[in-house]
Design a protein around this motif. Structure first.
Motif, PDB file in Angstrom:
ATOM      1  N   ALA B 104      14.214  41.634  30.016  1.00  0.00           N
ATOM      2  CA  ALA B 104      13.994  41.338  28.604  1.00  0.00           C
ATOM      3  C   ALA B 104      14.771  42.280  27.701  1.00  0.00           C
ATOM      4  O   ALA B 104      15.294  41.871  26.681  1.00  0.00           O
ATOM      5  CB  ALA B 104      12.510  41.429  28.293  1.00  0.00           C
ATOM      6  N   GLU B 107      18.982  41.931  27.799  1.00  0.00           N
ATOM      7  CA  GLU B 107      19.613  40.779  27.175  1.00  0.00           C
ATOM      8  C   GLU B 107      19.833  41.023  25.699  1.00  0.00           C
ATOM      9  O   GLU B 107      18.960  41.536  24.997  1.00  0.00           O
ATOM     10  CB  GLU B 107      18.723  39.552  27.347  1.00  0.00           C
ATOM     11  N   ALA B 108      21.013  40.660  25.233  1.00  0.00           N
ATOM     12  CA  ALA B 108      21.305  40.887  23.825  1.00  0.00           C
ATOM     13  C   ALA B 108      20.701  39.786  22.967  1.00  0.00           C
ATOM     14  O   ALA B 108      20.172  40.034  21.900  1.00  0.00           O
ATOM     15  CB  ALA B 108      22.815  40.950  23.613  1.00  0.00           C
ATOM     16  N   GLY B 109      20.778  38.586  23.443  1.00  0.00           N
ATOM     17  CA  GLY B 109      20.311  37.471  22.639  1.00  0.00           C
ATOM     18  C   GLY B 109      19.100  36.817  23.280  1.00  0.00           C
ATOM     19  O   GLY B 109      18.548  37.341  24.231  1.00  0.00           O
ATOM     20  N   PRO B 110      18.687  35.696  22.731  1.00  0.00           N
ATOM     21  CA  PRO B 110      17.574  34.986  23.336  1.00  0.00           C
ATOM     22  C   PRO B 110      17.958  34.475  24.723  1.00  0.00           C
ATOM     23  O   PRO B 110      19.122  34.158  24.957  1.00  0.00           O
ATOM     24  CB  PRO B 110      17.330  33.830  22.361  1.00  0.00           C
ATOM     25  N   GLU B 113      17.985  29.264  28.705  1.00  0.00           N
ATOM     26  CA  GLU B 113      17.184  28.553  29.686  1.00  0.00           C
ATOM     27  C   GLU B 113      17.733  27.151  29.869  1.00  0.00           C
ATOM     28  O   GLU B 113      18.221  26.551  28.907  1.00  0.00           O
ATOM     29  CB  GLU B 113      15.743  28.454  29.190  1.00  0.00           C
TER      30      GLU B 113
END
Lengths: 517, 127
Positions: B104, B107-110, B113
């Motif tokens: 979590a 990660e730079a962004g969302p 998925e």
């Protein structure tokens, strides 16, 4: 053996709220079996909401009629003041959560199908949906009602499983981000089964020590049985592990962020509010009714657990970049504040009822705020579903001031700012702890609150004082259900923050009778 | 027979179960280890029941409940494991790391998925 068997007596009136919920859940299963698919949702929603409302009305009726002073169902279930208060709280929170579950298509159309496969496409095309979520949620709520009211360890174990098993399934049913959702279900299931095995081993050892699984008889055996302290101490430790796991206290908190993040958000709301309330009720009952005479032994351990929980919850929350994980760590920290109240239950009855009423009030205040916060999370959407990453929330205050304002209000309530419900909850718990001689704990609690306030305020600053991204998330127009949930949560948070007296009074009355011993 | 023998055997069984849960990576083997822990409890309960000469046989009754609930739990657990296997072709619990702490924060962004069928942008995110 003289050949006659006496039928057990069951106080149906006292058990009525639980029976209504379980009955409605079974009717829900039958609907699932016999009703045509297009009708199911239309049948489930009224049944679920009506049964929860009916159970709440029966609980109120029970209070008006007079709180029973003896355990029901041959001593297996204790419907006493604290139980009734907890039941009322859980039923209202469950009602609100069901509105959220009902709201939009949060749930997968066909859980067995692989995302992107032909089966999934067909299920979506047919408009299929897992309407089983309603009976499952009702079973979970029934377990939550039974868990804090159970007066022996067998019933408590059954309630624990009835509460947990549907939740394991519900966690894995999210429509979007399916892999995360299923991973959350696996983690919750494996750790939950592991912890309930600990709970059971503790039960077995206490049974070996006391010769009974009845909480009152265990308490009676504490001073009488000699020479088997090993069984007792290991048993209490194991039992404590099982219960503290359900609360998410510090050495056993690892599941909470993962599960809260992965589960469908309405289910997270149900877990974060209902399960926490039920688990604290059960913890208080075990440690006060069965092990009250042993508090010299367990109290130092709970001190350590409470401190660790507050510190871990508050500090790890700062590093989070995901809104749901942050709320999960906030829930861990709040569990720590509540444990301060559990430690404050001393030997004297007056002190006990004071600490108990503080915990009950805190549970109500926290439950409403947390359901509201998760309801807001469901409304901020990206193309792929809800926008969880904090960077996506930047500038939300400029795009949608009302929603951001409401969310900021909830965060301030979590932080315990005056004029919100969180302030009086924390004040009551800490005051009870000071009166109970746990001043060092309160100091740690206040420091942890200050640390926690930092990350709540950070989110508020992010929402209001930074520029929105060009491709930022959109705020969906809430359906009536979600709007009602947010409205109720805001009202409850304001009301409890400005006029806490009625609910405080109710909690004091409930706590006055203490748990039936 | 002295009560110590069954109690020690069940403690050993329970410890083997705990070791299994902590050390195994296959989800099915973890489930089996949990079963081992529950059966250790059953052995313990029955032994105490006989030793205490419990007139109401509380230990044996509790054992029956544990057996039933363990069966329900395993059924549910296998369903969840099956769902995961269909999506990932693996039931290695060590590889279920999408929700872990490090993943979590790195990660730079969302998180990106895979989006299922029918979840097109205009349907999900109404402006």
């Amino acid at each position: 053996m003289n050949g006659t068997i006496q039928a057990p007596t069951l106080e149906y009136a006292q058990l009525a709220p639980m029976l209504v919920v379980f009955g409605a859940a079974i009717v829900g299963v039958l609907v699932e079996a016999f009703a045509p698919r297009y009708l199911r949702s239309a049948i489930h929603v009224p049944i679920t909401l009506l049964s929860l409302a009916g159970a709440f009305a029966l609980t109120i009726w029970q209070v008006v009629k007079g709180v029973p002073t003896k355990p029901a169902a041959m001593g297996a279930v204790a419907v006493d003041g604290p139980s009734l208060f907890i039941w009322g709280t859980i039923l209202v929170l469950a009602f609100v959560s069901v509105l959220l579950i009902n709201d939009e298509d949060h749930f997968v159309a066909a859980a067995a199908a692989v995302p992107g496969s032909a089966e999934e496409e067909q299920a979506l095309h047919e408009g299929a949906g897992h309407t089983e979520v309603y009976p499952l949620a009702l079973f979970a709520v029934g377990g939550m009602l039974l868990f804090p009211a159970s007066n022996d360890l067998l019933v408590m174990f059954v309630a624990l499983e009835v509460m947990s098993l549907p939740l394991y399934l519900l966690c894995g049913l999210a429509r979007r981000r399916r892999l995360l959702s299923q991973e959350a279900a696996v983690k919750y299931f494996l750790l939950g089964a592991f912890s309930s095995a600990f709970f059971l081993y503790g039960t077995a050892l206490l049974y070996g020590y006391a010769g009974s699984i009845d909480l009152a008889k265990i308490s009676a055996a504490l001073g009488v049985v000699g020479g088997q302290e090993t069984l007792l101490y290991i048993g209490v430790a194991m039992l404590g592990v099982g219960l503290l796991f359900k609360i998410g206290a510090a050495p056993f908190q690892a599941w909470k962020p993962d599960v809260y993040q992965g589960a469908p958000t309405p289910i997270t709301a149900l877990m974060a509010s209902g399960t926490l309330v039920a688990a604290f009720g059960a913890l208080l009952r075990v440690f006060w009714v069965a092990l009250g005479g042993l508090d010299w032994n367990w109290s130092p351990v709970l001190w350590a657990v409470a401190i660790l929980t507050m510190v871990v919850g508050a500090i790890l929350a700062i590093t989070q970049t995901d809104i749901k994980r942050m709320l999960a760590y906030s829930s861990i920290a709040h569990g720590g504040f509540l444990l301060v109240g559990v430690v404050a239950t001393g030997a004297a009855a007056g002190q006990n009822s004071k600490a108990l009423s503080a915990i009950l009030f805190y549970l109500v205040a926290y439950g409403f705020t947390t359901v509201g916060a998760f309801a807001v999370v469901t409304m901020v959407r990206d193309a792929g579903g809800e926008a969880w990453h904090l960077s996506r929330w930047a500038g939300l205050g400029k795009r949608s001031p009302l929603l951001a304002g409401i969310f900021a209000f909830f965060l301030l309530a979590f932080a315990g700012i005056p004029l919100t419900s969180g302030f009086f909850g924390k004040y009551a718990v800490f005051q009870a702890a000071v009166a109970g001689g746990a001043t060092p704990l309160v100091i740690v609690g206040v420091v942890a609150s200050a640390v926690a306030a930092f990350f709540y305020v950070r989110v508020i600053v992010l929402m209001f004082f930074s520029d929105p991204a060009a491709d930022g998330p959109s705020v969906v127009l809430p359906s009536r259900g979600t709007a009602a949930v947010v409205g109720v949560a805001v009202l409850a948070t304001v009301f409890l923050g400005v006029f806490p007296q009625p609910v405080l009074h109710l909690a004091q009355n409930a706590a006055q009778s203490l748990f039936i011993r | 027979m002295h009560i110590v023998y069954p109690v020690v055997v069940s403690a050993l069984l329970f410890s083997i179960g705990v070791y299994g849960v902590l050390a195994r990576r296959n989800a099915i083997l973890v489930l089996m280890s949990v079963e081992l822990m529950l059966n250790a409890v059953n052995l313990n309960l029955v032994a105490f029941d006989v030793w205490l000469r419990d007139r109401l046989h509380g230990g044996q009754v509790l054992t029956l409940f544990v057996i039933v609930i363990a069966a329900a739990e395993i059924g549910l657990g296998l369903a969840i494991v099956l769902a995961v296997y269909r999506n990932r072709q693996s039931i290695d619990v060590d590889r279920l790391r999408d929700l872990s702490e490090t993943g979590a924060s790195e990660e730079a962004g969302p998180p990106e998925e895979p989006v299922g069928v029918g979840e097109d942008a205009d349907r999900e995110a109404r402006p």
